[in-house]
Structure formats: structure tokens, C-alpha cells
Scaffold this active site. Structure first.
Site, mmCIF file in Angstrom:
data_model
loop_
_atom_site.group_PDB
_atom_site.id
_atom_site.type_symbol
_atom_site.label_atom_id
_atom_site.label_comp_id
_atom_site.label_asym_id
_atom_site.label_seq_id
_atom_site.Cartn_x
_atom_site.Cartn_y
_atom_site.Cartn_z
ATOM 1 N N ARG A 1 -54.766 -57.038 -0.572
ATOM 2 C CA ARG A 1 -53.327 -57.280 -0.447
ATOM 3 C C ARG A 1 -53.108 -58.168 0.778
ATOM 4 N NH1 ARG A 1 -50.112 -51.956 -0.878
ATOM 5 N NH2 ARG A 1 -48.738 -52.773 -2.504
ATOM 6 N N THR A 2 -52.271 -59.173 0.620
ATOM 7 C CA THR A 2 -51.861 -59.959 1.785
ATOM 8 C C THR A 2 -50.514 -59.425 2.235
ATOM 9 O OG1 THR A 2 -53.046 -61.918 1.020
ATOM 10 C CG2 THR A 2 -51.273 -62.271 2.615
ATOM 11 N N HIS A 3 -50.465 -58.988 3.478
ATOM 12 C CA HIS A 3 -49.216 -58.437 3.990
ATOM 13 C C HIS A 3 -48.335 -59.540 4.576
ATOM 14 C CE1 HIS A 3 -51.604 -54.728 3.786
ATOM 15 N NE2 HIS A 3 -50.441 -54.114 3.668
ATOM 16 N N GLU B 1 -42.234 -48.803 13.199
ATOM 17 C CA GLU B 1 -40.820 -48.853 13.565
ATOM 18 C C GLU B 1 -40.581 -48.039 14.841
ATOM 19 O OE1 GLU B 1 -42.027 -47.573 10.598
ATOM 20 O OE2 GLU B 1 -41.926 -49.577 9.716
ATOM 21 N N ASN C 1 -47.789 -40.308 7.128
ATOM 22 C CA ASN C 1 -47.272 -39.768 8.407
ATOM 23 C C ASN C 1 -45.764 -39.651 8.297
ATOM 24 O OD1 ASN C 1 -47.700 -42.906 8.508
ATOM 25 N ND2 ASN C 1 -45.950 -42.482 9.842
ATOM 26 N N HIS D 1 -58.482 -51.404 2.723
ATOM 27 C CA HIS D 1 -58.338 -52.215 1.513
ATOM 28 C C HIS D 1 -59.720 -52.748 1.149
ATOM 29 C CE1 HIS D 1 -53.872 -52.338 1.502
ATOM 30 N NE2 HIS D 1 -54.050 -52.116 2.789
ATOM 31 N N SER E 1 -53.372 -48.237 1.007
ATOM 32 C CA SER E 1 -54.051 -47.204 1.801
ATOM 33 C C SER E 1 -53.985 -45.853 1.109
ATOM 34 C CB SER E 1 -53.395 -47.059 3.179
ATOM 35 O OG SER E 1 -53.408 -48.271 3.858
ATOM 36 N N SER F 1 -45.052 -53.361 2.851
ATOM 37 C CA SER F 1 -45.656 -54.164 1.781
ATOM 38 C C SER F 1 -44.836 -54.358 0.515
ATOM 39 C CB SER F 1 -47.008 -53.565 1.384
ATOM 40 O OG SER F 1 -46.828 -52.252 0.907
HETATM 41 N N1 HPA Z 1 -44.225 -47.279 8.982
HETATM 42 C C1 HPA Z 1 -44.545 -48.415 8.347
HETATM 43 N N2 HPA Z 1 -45.656 -48.562 7.641
HETATM 44 C C2 HPA Z 1 -46.472 -47.507 7.544
HETATM 45 C C3 HPA Z 1 -46.198 -46.296 8.175
HETATM 46 C C4 HPA Z 1 -44.998 -46.173 8.932
HETATM 47 O O1 HPA Z 1 -44.683 -45.127 9.517
HETATM 48 N N3 HPA Z 1 -47.219 -45.443 7.867
HETATM 49 C C5 HPA Z 1 -48.055 -46.145 7.073
HETATM 50 N N4 HPA Z 1 -47.628 -47.393 6.872
#
Ligand code: HPA
Length: 270
Positions: free
Chosen positions: A90-92, A191, A233, A69, A37, A210
Site C-alpha cells: 500500500r502506498t500511503h 493525531e 489501539n 505490509h 496492518s 489510508s
Molecule cells: N491513528 C491513526 N492511524 C493509526 C492509529 C491511530 O491511532 N493506529 C493505527 N493506525
């Protein structure tokens, strides 16, 4: 299972690499990049795209289900003559397709000849002076997935997994690049503030979904790894704002031009 076993993930990666070599006309790539991203534009700055292959045309790849993606693999001829393979699919881990699927692109990059793997992502920041749009180097990771791409008794050293040599090259391009320890959670939920505090207590600075598993597979394959996170963020609870995927995408979009140009400059020097 041996590495040449037809059912092995390595032979699937060999098949993928054969298709990439045939369709692109490039028998060997020098460097591979997974653009997460916010990083997708880097492909445009790296050099001339000589082939762009939909990921689902390549054995073992599937269309990315994640907005942000691109879903293609590009072969790029860089000005310095090197060939870059740009993986926009990408495969998460949270897609539940198994860890083999998660690291297939990395193993394919290795099978294509790449000796350097650049892994990028969008992630949450724990250092509260990081503002959305800040690119940071990954210095190490904590893998909280309780899983590994390595199968059987495969003991791989992860000291200096995120190559200090490559981080130095990145800093020679931008001396202001900060670094941090990346903590991989399973996701796809973000989280909780308590989990972010746990990650912080453990020594983490970046939270994401990832890169750690991919980096392990890259090291197993003998590649040098450069990891970069775009802080999209502040992690949950670090700022009072709630998190949304749209904000992650938007932060990526606004930082994209600047960080992609930076990444292209770094890659030209690797
Ligand atoms: N946490 C996990 N993955 C993420 C976050 C986050 O705050 N922001 C972008 N991908």
C-alpha cells in the site's frame, strides 16, 4: 487527459493489470483485497495461492516502506472457484508520492476485473469500549486529507460508499461486528488528543491514514467497497497510554489469526 491517454493513471493501471494477468496466468480476478496492518494472514486462509508477484515488478508499484505490509501481490484461487487478488503493498498518502500512487493498487484491481474491493487497515478507536484487536466495519468516512484521487470535473456519488449489502454479508458471518465512521488524517504522526476529539465531534469513530482515498477511487472505478478496520489501539487521549507504531504492529500480530480467519469467511460469501 482521457482514460486511454498513455500518461493517464488508468493506462498505468491497465499496464499493471496486464503484467498481473500474464505472470499469474489468471486473465480476470473477481475480488481484490488490500491487507493492512494485522490482516496479512487472511491471504493464507482464502484459498490456494497460485502466484505471488513482488510489487516492484508491477508497473506503478513500489516496495512498501511500512513494516507490517508484505510488498507482494498474490493471486488466490478460492474454494468457490473465484479468483482473489491480494494486495500486500500500500502506498500511503503521507509518503508524498501523490494521490495517483496512493490509489494505483485500487485502479489496478479494477483493471484486473475485480468488482468488489475489500479495504482493510489498522486504526485507532474512538469508541472507548473497543479494545485493541477488535475488528470493525467501516460504515462511512470523513476525508480530512483535503485531497481526492479524482481529477478534473469527475463527480462521483459517495452515498453508500461502504456497501450496506457487503456489510450485511459480513454481519451474517459475525453478528457482533460493530461499525463506525472512519476519519482519514494525513499522518504519519498520530493525531493529537484534540484532533481525536474533533474527529469524534464530527461524527467519527475510527482514525487512520489510508482508506478513504482508496475507497473513493474504488467507487469511481465502479467497484463495491467493503471496509474493515482492526482497532490496534485506542486513539490518542481516549486512553491515557501514549501511542507507538510497535504497539500497533504487536496488536495486529496478536489479533491476526482470528481476524484473518474471519475475513476469509466473509470473503468466501461475497
Ligand atoms: N491513528 C491513526 N492511524 C493509526 C492509529 C491511530 O491511532 N493506529 C493505527 N493506525
Amino acid at each position: 487527459m482521457t482514460k486511454t491517454d498513455s500518461a493517464s493513471p488508468f493506462s498505468l493501471a491497465e499496464q499493471a493489470a496486464e503484467v498481473i494477468a500474464r505472470v499469474s496466468g489468471v486473465p480476470r480476478h473477481d475480488i481484490a483485497l488490500t491487507l493492512g496492518s494485522g490482516w496479512a494472514k487472511a491471504a493464507d486462509f482464502l484459498g490456494e495461492t497460485t502466484a505471488e508477484i513482488p510489487a516492484h515488478d508491477i508497473p506503478g508499484f513500489s516496495q512498501s516502506g511500512v513494516p507490517g505490509h508484505t510488498g507482494t501481490i498474490r493471486s488466490i484461487h478460492m474454494e468457490n472457484g473465484k479468483r482473489a487478488l491480494v494486495i500486500g503493498a500500500r502506498t500511503h498518502y503521507y509518503e508524498d508520492k501523490g494521490v495517483r500512487a496512493v490509489v494505483h493498487s485500487v485502479r489496478t484491481a479494477a483493471a484486473c476485473g475485480a468488482q468488489i474491493m475489500v479495504l482493510t487497515n489498522g486504526a485507532g478507536g474512538i469508541k472507548d469500549h473497543w479494545t485493541p484487536g477488535t475488528p470493525v466495519l467501516i460504515s462511512d468516512h470523513i476525508n480530512l486529507t483535503a485531497n481526492s484521487p479524482l481529477e478534473g470535473a469527475t463527480f462521483v456519488d459517495l452515498t453508500d460508499l461502504y456497501s450496506s449489502r457487503l456489510r450485511d454479508v459480513a454481519r451474517s458471518v459475525d453478528p457482533n461486528l460493530d461499525d463506525g465512521v472512519y476519519v482519514q488524517f494525513r499522518g504519519p504522526h498520530y493525531e493529537t488528543p484534540a484532533e481525536v476529539q474533533m474527529a469524534k465531534t464530527l461524527g467519527g469513530h475510527i482514525v487512520g491514514m489510508s482508506t478513504a482515498l482508496e475507497a473513493i477511487a474504488a467507487r469511481e472505478a465502479g467497484m463495491e467497497v467493503l471496509g474493515l478496520s482492526l482497532i490496534t489501539n485506542l486513539a490518542a487521549g481516549i486512553s491515557p497510554e501514549p501511542l507507538s507504531h510497535q504497539e500497533v504492529i504487536d496488536a495486529g500480530k496478536s489479533a491476526e489469526a482470528v481476524i484473518s480467519a474471519l475475513l476469509a469467511k466473509i470473503v468466501a460469501k461475497l
